[in-house]
Design an enzyme around this catalytic site. Sequence first.
Site, PDB file in Angstrom:
ATOM      1  N   THR A  13      11.594  -7.651 -11.620  1.00 14.75           N
ATOM      2  CA  THR A  13      10.766  -8.754 -12.088  1.00 14.75           C
ATOM      3  C   THR A  13       9.475  -8.821 -11.294  1.00 14.75           C
ATOM      4  O   THR A  13       9.477  -8.768 -10.062  1.00 14.75           O
ATOM      5  CB  THR A  13      11.520 -10.083 -11.944  1.00 14.75           C
ATOM      6  OG1 THR A  13      12.746 -10.001 -12.674  1.00 14.75           O
ATOM      7  CG2 THR A  13      10.695 -11.247 -12.460  1.00 14.75           C
ATOM      8  N   HIS A  25      -1.912  -7.352   1.908  1.00 11.53           N
ATOM      9  CA  HIS A  25      -1.923  -7.915   3.263  1.00 11.53           C
ATOM     10  C   HIS A  25      -3.079  -7.409   4.117  1.00 11.53           C
ATOM     11  O   HIS A  25      -3.263  -7.861   5.240  1.00 11.53           O
ATOM     12  CB  HIS A  25      -0.577  -7.668   3.964  1.00 11.53           C
ATOM     13  CG  HIS A  25      -0.369  -6.278   4.472  1.00 11.53           C
ATOM     14  ND1 HIS A  25      -0.561  -5.930   5.792  1.00 11.53           N
ATOM     15  CD2 HIS A  25       0.036  -5.154   3.845  1.00 11.53           C
ATOM     16  CE1 HIS A  25      -0.280  -4.663   5.954  1.00 11.53           C
ATOM     17  NE2 HIS A  25       0.085  -4.165   4.786  1.00 11.53           N
ATOM     18  N   GLN A  57      -7.701   0.520   2.873  1.00  9.14           N
ATOM     19  CA  GLN A  57      -8.550   0.074   3.978  1.00  9.14           C
ATOM     20  C   GLN A  57      -9.931  -0.395   3.526  1.00  9.14           C
ATOM     21  O   GLN A  57     -10.561  -1.210   4.197  1.00  9.14           O
ATOM     22  CB  GLN A  57      -8.713   1.204   5.002  1.00  9.14           C
ATOM     23  CG  GLN A  57      -7.451   1.552   5.763  1.00  9.14           C
ATOM     24  CD  GLN A  57      -6.998   0.427   6.689  1.00  9.14           C
ATOM     25  OE1 GLN A  57      -7.772  -0.442   7.073  1.00  9.14           O
ATOM     26  NE2 GLN A  57      -5.724   0.441   7.043  1.00  9.14           N
ATOM     27  N   SER A  97      -3.644  -2.855  -1.447  1.00  8.14           N
ATOM     28  CA  SER A  97      -2.624  -3.621  -0.741  1.00  8.14           C
ATOM     29  C   SER A  97      -3.125  -5.027  -0.483  1.00  8.14           C
ATOM     30  O   SER A  97      -4.305  -5.233  -0.169  1.00  8.14           O
ATOM     31  CB  SER A  97      -2.275  -2.949   0.590  1.00  8.14           C
ATOM     32  OG  SER A  97      -1.319  -3.697   1.308  1.00  8.14           O
ATOM     33  N   CYS A 135       1.766   2.766  10.869  1.00  5.96           N
ATOM     34  CA  CYS A 135       2.790   3.447  10.069  1.00  5.96           C
ATOM     35  C   CYS A 135       3.040   4.879  10.537  1.00  5.96           C
ATOM     36  O   CYS A 135       3.750   5.628   9.880  1.00  5.96           O
ATOM     37  CB  CYS A 135       2.380   3.467   8.595  1.00  5.96           C
ATOM     38  SG  CYS A 135       2.242   1.820   7.863  1.00  5.96           S
ATOM     39  N   GLY A 150       0.792  -1.220   0.000  1.00  7.93           N
ATOM     40  CA  GLY A 150       0.000   0.000   0.000  1.00  7.93           C
ATOM     41  C   GLY A 150       0.825   1.271   0.000  1.00  7.93           C
ATOM     42  O   GLY A 150       0.544   2.214  -0.758  1.00  7.93           O
TER      43      GLY A 150
END
Length: 379
Positions: free
Chosen positions: A234, A198, A176, A196, A320, A69
């Site tokens: 890659t 996860h 979110q 994102s 974060c 994210g």
Amino acid sequence: MIYLDHSATTPMSETALLAYSEASRMYYGNESSLHDAGDRAHQLLRYNKEKLAQFINGEPDGFYFTHGGSDSNILAILSLAYGNKHRGKHIITSPLEHPSVYQALDRLRDESFIVEEVKVNQNGEISLQSLKELLRSDTILVTICHAPSETGVIQPLQAIADVLPKHIVFHTDAVQSFGKIPINIQQLGVDAMSLSAHKVYGPKNAGAVYIDPHISWRSIYDNVTHQHGFKPGTVDVPGITAFVAAANELHENLTERANMWTEMRKDFIQQLKKDIFVPIGDQENRLPHHIAMRARGFEGQWIMLECNRRGIAISSGSACKQSLSAPPKSLLAMGLAPEESHGLFRISFGKGTTTAQLEETAKALNEITSTQKQAISFT
């Protein structure tokens, strides 16, 4: 442990783990290679883009894959700003954004872009009137999240898009909200979106940016060929396959789960002491699995630590954040005092969250605030 911090991260689902394992074994070729092994990986990557496009009603060619994210936000904002700076250097954002958004915008400020923030209403929604007042002839980009990680209040993206002239690019951080509520990028009027893995039971270090194929952007990298120059390296086809498999599982019964979470959230709040616990932000127009609260006289971080001692994982805000001591910027923008903002704690449900777990958590919160006679100081 009772895990109620799914807005921070989620465990990889069995579906995602299996998809990753199978893709690693069967589609190990470099998707940029011209031989058959490379073509097989390229075809799987194309399939993943088509699935993601279905989830948001976008176009497969609009997807670029990232390392998560934060990476998606930074790459999207910088690429869109550079690709449109010939028309101006004015950007509008909000005080509700993820730290990665501000990291990208700080870099742009250093490069002589002008960044301004809209005001926020007391319920946690951005002020459309403030947005209108900030618009200029040289405004090229507006970046406002779909729902902030701290408050969970869903922003009026469609109303924002209706305010914006056609030439202004509209980006949203949907990290979110993706997989929690339905997203139709065409109806919302959004040009670019960050995702994102996860947060939706996929692997960490995987994410995506969607940019409408008709929107101008310019790579922040020189002489890069991967993903049309968007990001070097890659492409992690197994990681992306796991991401899409996890997201697909969530979208199979997304509306039903959202309705269930909404009822669970309301029941949970009813179990808390009304004279102590105060919900934060709009209580109707919000992510169904997300609870933002404060307890009068208590720091959110202390509440979090006391829950952790009882085997309950919650959060005191975005994982974060650069500074745990600073009150959340989003709450200050909503009009809360610094000492009130320090009280924020967040509870977020997942697929496996049960009513029994929430009852135990509510009981623990009531006990924590009853046994602590002296209010925690705000420093």
